[in-house]
Design a protein around this motif. Sequence first.
Motif, PDB file in Angstrom:
ATOM      1  N   ARG A 103      57.906  -3.630 158.059  1.00 19.34           N
ATOM      2  CA  ARG A 103      57.798  -3.182 156.711  1.00 19.34           C
ATOM      3  C   ARG A 103      57.752  -1.788 156.733  1.00 19.34           C
ATOM      4  NH1 ARG A 103      52.269  -6.591 154.701  1.00 19.34           N
ATOM      5  NH2 ARG A 103      51.773  -6.013 156.882  1.00 19.34           N
ATOM      6  N   ILE A 104      58.171  -1.166 157.758  1.00 11.52           N
ATOM      7  CA  ILE A 104      57.917   0.361 157.848  1.00 11.52           C
ATOM      8  C   ILE A 104      58.946   0.996 156.506  1.00 11.52           C
ATOM      9  CG2 ILE A 104      58.920   2.467 158.886  1.00 11.52           C
ATOM     10  CD1 ILE A 104      57.904   1.486 161.503  1.00 11.52           C
ATOM     11  N   ARG A 105      58.319   1.829 155.872  1.00 11.33           N
ATOM     12  CA  ARG A 105      58.999   2.515 154.960  1.00 11.33           C
ATOM     13  C   ARG A 105      59.380   3.851 155.120  1.00 11.33           C
ATOM     14  NH1 ARG A 105      56.102   4.109 151.582  1.00 11.33           N
ATOM     15  NH2 ARG A 105      53.937   3.950 152.498  1.00 11.33           N
ATOM     16  N   ALA A 106      58.729   4.827 156.137  1.00  9.47           N
ATOM     17  CA  ALA A 106      59.165   6.156 156.311  1.00  9.47           C
ATOM     18  C   ALA A 106      59.046   6.342 157.619  1.00  9.47           C
ATOM     19  CB  ALA A 106      58.205   6.938 155.608  1.00  9.47           C
ATOM     20  N   VAL A 107      60.019   6.824 158.296  1.00 10.25           N
ATOM     21  CA  VAL A 107      59.962   7.191 159.896  1.00 10.25           C
ATOM     22  C   VAL A 107      60.429   8.535 159.978  1.00 10.25           C
ATOM     23  CG1 VAL A 107      61.295   6.736 161.948  1.00 10.25           C
ATOM     24  CG2 VAL A 107      60.551   4.573 160.225  1.00 10.25           C
ATOM     25  N   ASP A 108      59.911   9.514 161.005  1.00  8.79           N
ATOM     26  CA  ASP A 108      60.166  10.564 161.535  1.00  8.79           C
ATOM     27  C   ASP A 108      60.567  10.447 162.835  1.00  8.79           C
ATOM     28  OD1 ASP A 108      60.281  13.187 161.804  1.00  8.79           O
ATOM     29  OD2 ASP A 108      58.714  14.000 160.837  1.00  8.79           O
ATOM     30  N   ILE A 109      61.716  10.775 163.151  1.00  3.22           N
ATOM     31  CA  ILE A 109      62.325  10.861 164.319  1.00  3.22           C
ATOM     32  C   ILE A 109      62.766  12.099 164.917  1.00  3.22           C
ATOM     33  CG2 ILE A 109      62.675   8.619 164.680  1.00  3.22           C
ATOM     34  CD1 ILE A 109      65.756   9.033 164.064  1.00  3.22           C
ATOM     35  N   SER A 110      62.345  13.335 163.991  1.00  6.92           N
ATOM     36  CA  SER A 110      62.978  14.673 164.388  1.00  6.92           C
ATOM     37  C   SER A 110      62.591  15.122 165.721  1.00  6.92           C
ATOM     38  CB  SER A 110      62.495  15.625 163.228  1.00  6.92           C
ATOM     39  OG  SER A 110      61.167  15.460 163.127  1.00  6.92           O
ATOM     40  N   ARG A 111      63.316  15.987 166.253  1.00  9.13           N
ATOM     41  CA  ARG A 111      62.855  16.745 167.564  1.00  9.13           C
ATOM     42  C   ARG A 111      62.610  15.782 168.759  1.00  9.13           C
ATOM     43  NH1 ARG A 111      59.627  18.652 163.998  1.00  9.13           N
ATOM     44  NH2 ARG A 111      57.871  18.076 165.282  1.00  9.13           N
ATOM     45  N   CYS A 112      63.208  14.472 168.632  1.00  8.36           N
ATOM     46  CA  CYS A 112      63.182  13.275 169.515  1.00  8.36           C
ATOM     47  C   CYS A 112      64.390  13.545 170.719  1.00  8.36           C
ATOM     48  CB  CYS A 112      62.983  11.976 169.154  1.00  8.36           C
ATOM     49  SG  CYS A 112      61.334  11.952 168.236  1.00  8.36           S
ATOM     50  N   PHE A 113      64.119  14.142 171.830  1.00  8.04           N
ATOM     51  CA  PHE A 113      65.194  14.267 172.423  1.00  8.04           C
ATOM     52  C   PHE A 113      65.841  12.940 173.247  1.00  8.04           C
ATOM     53  CE2 PHE A 113      64.232  18.555 171.959  1.00  8.04           C
ATOM     54  CZ  PHE A 113      64.557  19.507 172.906  1.00  8.04           C
ATOM     55  N   LYS A 128      64.166  -3.244 157.008  1.00  7.15           N
ATOM     56  CA  LYS A 128      65.097  -3.249 155.726  1.00  7.15           C
ATOM     57  C   LYS A 128      64.277  -2.530 154.617  1.00  7.15           C
ATOM     58  CE  LYS A 128      68.369  -5.747 157.394  1.00  7.15           C
ATOM     59  NZ  LYS A 128      69.567  -5.345 157.996  1.00  7.15           N
ATOM     60  N   LEU A 129      63.243  -2.108 154.601  1.00  5.15           N
ATOM     61  CA  LEU A 129      62.373  -1.669 153.550  1.00  5.15           C
ATOM     62  C   LEU A 129      62.374   0.188 153.749  1.00  5.15           C
ATOM     63  CD1 LEU A 129      59.211  -3.875 153.005  1.00  5.15           C
ATOM     64  CD2 LEU A 129      61.843  -3.986 152.014  1.00  5.15           C
ATOM     65  N   LEU A 130      63.108   0.551 154.892  1.00  4.82           N
ATOM     66  CA  LEU A 130      63.165   1.872 155.010  1.00  4.82           C
ATOM     67  C   LEU A 130      63.431   2.880 154.054  1.00  4.82           C
ATOM     68  CD1 LEU A 130      62.537   4.157 157.362  1.00  4.82           C
ATOM     69  CD2 LEU A 130      65.051   3.871 157.969  1.00  4.82           C
ATOM     70  N   ASN A 131      62.846   3.670 153.295  1.00  8.78           N
ATOM     71  CA  ASN A 131      63.258   4.356 152.226  1.00  8.78           C
ATOM     72  C   ASN A 131      63.212   6.019 152.427  1.00  8.78           C
ATOM     73  OD1 ASN A 131      61.657   5.985 149.443  1.00  8.78           O
ATOM     74  ND2 ASN A 131      63.096   4.384 149.176  1.00  8.78           N
ATOM     75  N   THR A 132      62.545   6.476 153.380  1.00  5.25           N
ATOM     76  CA  THR A 132      62.488   7.816 154.047  1.00  5.25           C
ATOM     77  C   THR A 132      62.652   7.929 155.433  1.00  5.25           C
ATOM     78  OG1 THR A 132      60.830   8.253 152.008  1.00  5.25           O
ATOM     79  CG2 THR A 132      61.123  10.067 153.820  1.00  5.25           C
ATOM     80  N   LEU A 133      63.608   9.012 155.466  1.00  6.90           N
ATOM     81  CA  LEU A 133      64.182   9.079 157.195  1.00  6.90           C
ATOM     82  C   LEU A 133      63.979  10.615 157.347  1.00  6.90           C
ATOM     83  CD1 LEU A 133      65.077   8.027 160.074  1.00  6.90           C
ATOM     84  CD2 LEU A 133      67.078   7.968 159.075  1.00  6.90           C
ATOM     85  N   ARG A 134      63.483  11.087 158.616  1.00  4.94           N
ATOM     86  CA  ARG A 134      63.297  12.476 159.108  1.00  4.94           C
ATOM     87  C   ARG A 134      63.925  12.301 160.337  1.00  4.94           C
ATOM     88  NH1 ARG A 134      57.597  15.196 157.232  1.00  4.94           N
ATOM     89  NH2 ARG A 134      57.255  14.144 155.259  1.00  4.94           N
TER      90      ARG A 134
END
Length: 321
Positions: A103-113, A128-134
Amino acid sequence: MLLPRMIAFTGFRREKGRPPSLVSLCVGVLGRHLEDVIGELREISVGFPAHIKLAIVAIARRRKLLNDDLILSLVDSSWEILDISGSDVTDTCLAEVSKICSRIRAVDISRCFQITPAGVSELVQHCKLLNTLRWGGCPRSNYTARRSLGILKPELMDLEGDSWEELDAAEIAHGAESLRWLLWPMIDKDSQETLATECPRIIVNPKPSPLGFRGLDVPIEAHADIALDDSVVKDISPTTWAVGGFAPRSISPCISGTPGIELSMAERFRLAFLDRDTRLAPKRAKNARQRQRRAEREMLMSSTNAKAIALASRATKSFHG
């Protein structure tokens, strides 16, 4: 055992202008000594509510302690956001968390080596509900982002149909069909053009305003100047993640609509050194605390021995006297 029980049955209910709640103080204490309980964290957190577990993850990320073992010991299926930016989390962990937290809607994977397109693919496939990605934010993460663009593109699954009207939605919607907001610092021109042409539904680096963006209200998760997990630690003192004189280095989002500037090799080495130094800072602080405790114990033992010798000497004199 009092601390886990208090956390398990209490939530963050602090109102502006009021002192922090008891549970916030307890989570702060746990966060300051997180490295000492990581091995037992899975057992300790069994009864913790989902938002408390997420707060511990946020503290661990700020203290540069977030890795696969820690996040997998806390993962909860009810999470709707996931911020692992700047951490040592790998594709394997991201895939496992994506399966559990559908049910995750927003994820931040920035600067993940250690996140690669394989991890991004698992994220898109299961959430499938992912709305925001960084993503992006450093040369290696930018490279992963460029290689992952194809994962975001919609693809036609049925090439044998006679007309578009006969296709089901499932046959058209393939890829990150729910993704609407993409935050990518220093996005390159080619990637920006690719997204604009092949993924027009995705808005890249939106600039929030009172009037909205293209007639849409930009969600708080897509505000570049606000960390994705800020809301889960808003009632916890920042001193929690500044243990031992270590304060995480703040990184400016540097998001704009202009194409990114290619970093020189010297600048890449400098950023890599700073990142490594930041990641090792908690370990140095922990070692310093351990040395201090050891010195205090040795001093105490030395003092006790001296007292024992003095008492024994006095007793011997009185016995012979």
